[in-house]
Design a protein around this motif. Structure first.
Motif, PDB file in Angstrom:
ATOM      1  N   THR A  81       0.761  -1.266   0.104  1.00 16.37           N
ATOM      2  CA  THR A  81      -0.001   0.082  -0.348  1.00 16.37           C
ATOM      3  C   THR A  81       0.770   0.895   0.169  1.00 16.37           C
ATOM      4  OG1 THR A  81      -0.294  -0.077   2.382  1.00 16.37           O
ATOM      5  CG2 THR A  81      -1.819  -1.107   1.128  1.00 16.37           C
ATOM      6  N   LYS A  82       1.440   1.444   0.646  1.00 17.31           N
ATOM      7  CA  LYS A  82       2.304   2.548   0.631  1.00 17.31           C
ATOM      8  C   LYS A  82       3.729   2.592   0.744  1.00 17.31           C
ATOM      9  CE  LYS A  82      -0.667   4.672   3.470  1.00 17.31           C
ATOM     10  NZ  LYS A  82      -1.417   5.352   2.999  1.00 17.31           N
ATOM     11  N   ALA A  83       4.279   1.585   0.354  1.00 11.29           N
ATOM     12  CA  ALA A  83       5.342   1.256  -0.277  1.00 11.29           C
ATOM     13  C   ALA A  83       4.641   2.083  -2.644  1.00 11.29           C
ATOM     14  CB  ALA A  83       5.400   0.013  -1.076  1.00 11.29           C
ATOM     15  N   ASP A  84       3.727   2.270  -2.358  1.00  8.97           N
ATOM     16  CA  ASP A  84       3.406   2.850  -4.081  1.00  8.97           C
ATOM     17  C   ASP A  84       3.628   4.198  -3.738  1.00  8.97           C
ATOM     18  OD1 ASP A  84       2.298  -0.163  -4.828  1.00  8.97           O
ATOM     19  OD2 ASP A  84       0.476   0.596  -3.858  1.00  8.97           O
ATOM     20  N   ILE A  85       3.486   4.816  -2.706  1.00  8.61           N
ATOM     21  CA  ILE A  85       3.900   6.087  -2.625  1.00  8.61           C
ATOM     22  C   ILE A  85       5.741   5.953  -2.803  1.00  8.61           C
ATOM     23  CG2 ILE A  85       3.282   8.407  -0.881  1.00  8.61           C
ATOM     24  CD1 ILE A  85       0.917   6.665   0.039  1.00  8.61           C
ATOM     25  N   ILE A  86       5.817   5.745  -2.231  1.00  6.39           N
ATOM     26  CA  ILE A  86       7.481   5.745  -1.828  1.00  6.39           C
ATOM     27  C   ILE A  86       7.802   5.746  -3.490  1.00  6.39           C
ATOM     28  CG2 ILE A  86       9.701   4.697  -1.294  1.00  6.39           C
ATOM     29  CD1 ILE A  86       8.311   4.117   1.003  1.00  6.39           C
ATOM     30  N   ILE A  87       7.642   4.232  -4.187  1.00  5.49           N
ATOM     31  CA  ILE A  87       7.536   4.206  -5.317  1.00  5.49           C
ATOM     32  C   ILE A  87       7.351   5.164  -6.391  1.00  5.49           C
ATOM     33  CG2 ILE A  87       6.985   2.818  -7.129  1.00  5.49           C
ATOM     34  CD1 ILE A  87       7.659   0.222  -5.130  1.00  5.49           C
ATOM     35  N   LEU A  88       5.840   6.242  -6.342  1.00  3.72           N
ATOM     36  CA  LEU A  88       5.404   6.760  -7.151  1.00  3.72           C
ATOM     37  C   LEU A  88       6.475   8.110  -7.244  1.00  3.72           C
ATOM     38  CD1 LEU A  88       1.726   6.807  -6.518  1.00  3.72           C
ATOM     39  CD2 LEU A  88       2.860   6.537  -8.970  1.00  3.72           C
ATOM     40  N   LYS A  89       6.481   8.374  -5.771  1.00  5.66           N
ATOM     41  CA  LYS A  89       8.040   9.889  -5.607  1.00  5.66           C
ATOM     42  C   LYS A  89       9.228   9.489  -6.249  1.00  5.66           C
ATOM     43  CE  LYS A  89       9.635  12.001  -1.760  1.00  5.66           C
ATOM     44  NZ  LYS A  89      10.975  11.516  -2.043  1.00  5.66           N
ATOM     45  N   TYR A  90       9.847   8.099  -6.111  1.00  4.81           N
ATOM     46  CA  TYR A  90      11.126   7.857  -7.057  1.00  4.81           C
ATOM     47  C   TYR A  90      10.500   8.199  -8.247  1.00  4.81           C
ATOM     48  CZ  TYR A  90      14.731   4.900  -8.825  1.00  4.81           C
ATOM     49  OH  TYR A  90      15.732   4.299  -9.563  1.00  4.81           O
ATOM     50  N   PHE A  91       9.108   7.769  -9.364  1.00  5.22           N
ATOM     51  CA  PHE A  91      10.195   8.058 -10.942  1.00  5.22           C
ATOM     52  C   PHE A  91       8.848   9.210 -10.742  1.00  5.22           C
ATOM     53  CE2 PHE A  91       9.434   3.492 -10.721  1.00  5.22           C
ATOM     54  CZ  PHE A  91       9.399   3.491 -12.390  1.00  5.22           C
TER      55      PHE A  91
END
Length: 299
Positions: A128-138
């Motif tokens: 769930t929250k890992a999605d946010i981290i990965i979106l920020k990375y991109f």
């Protein structure tokens, strides 16, 4: 506590910045709320627990809209932490007269089972929250705001089902402890059929209401991307409701939390891998595709 230590020691190595440090309050306060949750379930004071959860949820939801609009990614994390901090403080305030005794045997059982449940929630975080981290990375910072607004609204819809599951849990535990397994199984399928029907009706209603709500109250987020994210994630609403009812009313009360753990381990790993692949290929919407696939599998 241990998760917090891991984040302090290795958080910057994992993400390359201090992003994970913002999740430390969640790692600390969530287990505390779980202890209070178990206490109020055990003494069957569901009304107290429900009132606290609903009021805290409403305050957090209102705050989250403001925080996400102002701080985007960071606001999404702060609002998540805020819910568990307020919930912990509220439980402490109304529980000042509780008298507790130390029982080594019971504490050991709580720690062992709590570790499993804690690990499940860490794994849940990964998809769930890992999605946010990965979106920020991109670099999809604005899209994080859209994603979290939709997630927040779905979280509101699911709160009543969490409370219902918690209310049903003690009776299921009682039946299970009395070895009335057939009755537990019958209730399981009865609840599944009933709540699946309710979730489908709710999903159809929300499909028409959501765009109107966003246009009236959150015009800034009334975009094509927000509506697209909403429509795709709406597919998961019945599954999310089923997952909540199953976990809170059956899996955890019958001592089978490990079942959730063994489904979440591959789902969590797959979610991160698919996030990276799909976002690279389809853009920010790839994270939604990954979430649908992995959550469906885990459920």
């Amino acid at each position: 506590f241990f998760i917090g230590i891991i984040i302090i020691l290795f958080g910057k190595i994992i993400t390359g910045d201090n992003m994970l440090f913002y999740f430390i309050p969640y790692a600390f306060f969530y287990p505390i709320t779980s202890i209070f949750d178990g206490y109020y379930r055990g003494i069957k004071k569901f009304k107290n627990m429900s009132i606290i959860t609903i009021i805290t949820g409403i305050v957090t939801i209102v705050s989250s809209f403001i925080l996400i609009q102002k701080y985007l990614f960071l606001g999404a994390i702060i609002s998540h932490n805020l819910f568990f901090i307020l919930l912990t403080v509220s439980f402490f305030i109304i529980s000042r007269k509780i008298k507790a005794k130390f029982n080594k045997k019971i504490i050991k059982k709580i720690i062992n089972y709590g570790f499993v449940i804690g690990l499940i929630n860490v794994l849940y975080f990964l998809y769930t929250k890992a999605d946010i981290i990965i979106l920020k990375y991109f670099g999809y910072i604005i899209e994080i705001g859209y994603y979290e607004i939709v997630n927040t609204i779905f979280a509101i819809l699911i709160i009543p089902f969490i409370i219902i599951g918690q209310v049903m849990a003690p009776n299921i535990t009682k039946l299970y402890m009395n070895k009335q397994y057939k009755e537990v199984k019958n209730k399981f399928w009865k609840y599944i059929g009933f709540f699946f029907t309710i979730s489908v009706i709710l999903g159809i209603s929300v499909y028409f209401i959501f765009p109107i709500f966003i246009k009236l109250f959150l015009l800034k987020y009334f975009t094509k991307d927000t509506i697209l994210i909403f429509k795709l994630l709406l597919i998961l609403l019945p599954l999310k409701i089923m997952a909540v009812i199953i976990n809170h009313a059956h899996t955890i009360p019958t001592g089978n939390a490990k079942l959730s753990m063994w489904t979440m381990i591959p789902a969590s790993i797959a979610n991160i891998i698919l996030d990276l692949i799909f976002i690279s290929k389809y853009g920010f919407i790839g994270v939604i595709y990954s979430t649908i696939i992995c959550f469906s599998f885990a459920t």
